[in-house]
Design an enzyme around this catalytic site. Structure first.
Site, PDB file in Angstrom:
ATOM      1  N   ARG A 132      10.763   5.739 -34.772  1.00 55.37           N
ATOM      2  CA  ARG A 132      10.916   5.577 -33.323  1.00 55.37           C
ATOM      3  C   ARG A 132      12.034   4.596 -33.003  1.00 55.37           C
ATOM      4  NH1 ARG A 132       5.687   4.048 -29.821  1.00 55.37           N
ATOM      5  NH2 ARG A 132       6.004   2.028 -30.835  1.00 55.37           N
ATOM      6  N   LYS A 234      11.630   2.645 -26.775  1.00 56.29           N
ATOM      7  CA  LYS A 234      11.032   1.321 -26.549  1.00 56.29           C
ATOM      8  C   LYS A 234      12.125   0.263 -26.358  1.00 56.29           C
ATOM      9  CE  LYS A 234       6.841  -1.048 -28.120  1.00 56.29           C
ATOM     10  NZ  LYS A 234       6.040  -0.671 -26.937  1.00 56.29           N
ATOM     11  N   GLU A 270       2.178   6.999 -17.681  1.00 64.14           N
ATOM     12  CA  GLU A 270       1.518   6.054 -18.571  1.00 64.14           C
ATOM     13  C   GLU A 270       1.296   4.745 -17.849  1.00 64.14           C
ATOM     14  OE1 GLU A 270       3.941   4.131 -21.753  1.00 64.14           O
ATOM     15  OE2 GLU A 270       5.438   5.650 -21.242  1.00 64.14           O
TER      16      GLU A 270
END
Length: 387
Positions: A132, A234, A270
């Site tokens: 990621r 992220k 989210e």
């Protein structure tokens, strides 16, 4: 570039930590007196598995508790990361014109180290965090460590701070890898130098409620991410913008904020720090990761566990009205674990979810923890022993 991105995303679906089994693991000195020998030399640990840091393990929260060591390695824009080193935990020096300070060119990850009843120390799917980060680095025009470098660095950090890994059932060692543009830059452009840094902190429950059901507030004024942005990676830039809505909600007694999509303003995405699931009958649904939602490692793990248990899992658009009509709702994340939701408030309407005798989230959580603690066989290669 596109082919590399597709390749990385395919790795997420198919990678197994078994391919990393040959990585070197070293036990490091964890006393301050040994700090000088740490950066380049692997030594046996001076701490046994029975020795811990002198803290109250029964009252751990989710706050910063500096440990003994951190890990760093650097590279230039056109180079690759080389072997890094451990050093005592402390402040770092950055140029005022560092890319991360001026243009938010930075990413972070979160993973955990745990201690089992038999004293073994382990990580949970750190390769997924590594991949990621690689995807995020490509989006943010940064070089990134290889999967092997990332996992090895996390192992070294956990072992160097092993006395801070809580006793079984008391918490975990939260490990925070950072990737940032540390080189100086004035005009808008990628930084000339990059730093990969890992630090750690002993933690307990993320939410002050502990294991009690959460109360969520649906935000319909501001948005966490938009199409074409960086909501699916992220990056550090994703988090400060939610602080205003989160602070406002917490001041009103809510646990967290749930955000809607920025286009239709009707589909859930989210929460500030975690993914969300809804249960209706025997079907488990969660918003699809379409570029605005972070693909959480715990989210992915829960989907795999649910399918193994025979549940139907759907990744799709979910309207806020459908959410309010669900039988059960819960959140997932590395920091939060698997947290049941007790109520959701949207446009002054509050819906409370009845806690059934056998909620799906408890079964999924118990299965996941069973795999992590060794009570259930790990058939997927998710667990990485580090001692």
């Amino acid at each position: 570039m596109i082919q590399r991105s597709v390749h990385l995303r395919n790795l997420i679906q198919s990678s197994s930590i078994g391919s990393l089994s040959k990585l070197r693991t070293c036990k490091f000195f964890t006393s301050q007196a040994a700090a000088a020998s740490l950066p380049q030399v692997c030594e046996p640990s001076v701490y046994s598995d029975e020795e811990y840091a002198d803290i109250d393990w029964n009252n751990l929260g989710f706050g910063l508790m500096p440990t003994d060591y951190m890990y760093t390695m650097k590279c230039t824009q056109d180079d690759n990361f080389e072997q890094g080193q451990l050093s005592p935990y402390g402040n770092i020096e950055l140029s005022p014109s560092a890319g991360v300070l001026n243009y938010a060119q930075g990413l972070f990850e979160g993973t955990k180290a745990y201690r089992r009843e038999d004293g073994r120390l382990f990580l949970f799917r750190p390769d997924q965090n590594a991949i990621r980060m690689q995807i995020g680095a490509e989006r943010m025009c940064m070089p990134s460590p290889t999967v092997e470098q990332f996992v090895d660095a996390v192992k070294q950090t956990a072992l160097a701070n092993r006395r801070w890994i809580p006793p079984p059932g008391k918490g975990s060692l939260y490990i925070r890898p950072l990737l940032m543009g540390s080189g100086p830059i004035l005009g808008l452009a990628p930084a000339p130098e990059y730093t990969f840094l890992i630090y750690a902190s002993a933690v307990g429950n993320y939410f002050k409620e502990g294991l009690a059901p959460l109360s969520l507030y649906v935000e319909d004024e501001s948005h966490r991410a938009s199409r074409g942005g960086a909501g699916g990676v992220k990056t550090i830039a994703n988090y400060a913008p939610v602080l205003k809505a989160l602070t406002r909600a917490r001041n009103r007694g809510f646990s967290d904020v749930l955000y809607l999509d920025s286009v239709n303003k009707k589909n859930i995405e989210e929460a500030s720090s975690c993914n969300i699931f809804i249960v209706k009958g025997n079907v488990l649904s969660t918003p699809a990761t379409n570029g605005t939602i972070l693909e959480g490692v715990t989210r992915k793990s829960i989907i795999g566990v649910a399918r193994d248990l025979g549940y139907q899992v759907e990744e799709r658009s979910i309207s806020v009205e459908e959410l309010m009509d669900g039988d059960e709702v819960f959140c997932t994340g590395t920091a939060v674990g698997v947290a049941p939701v007790g109520s959701i408030t949207y446009q002054n309407k509050r819906v409370e979810y009845k806690m059934s005798a056998h909620p799906m989230c408890r079964e999924l959580y118990s299965t996941l923890v069973g795999i992590q603690t060794g009570l259930i066989e790990d058939k997927r290669g998710w667990i990485v022993d580090i001692n």
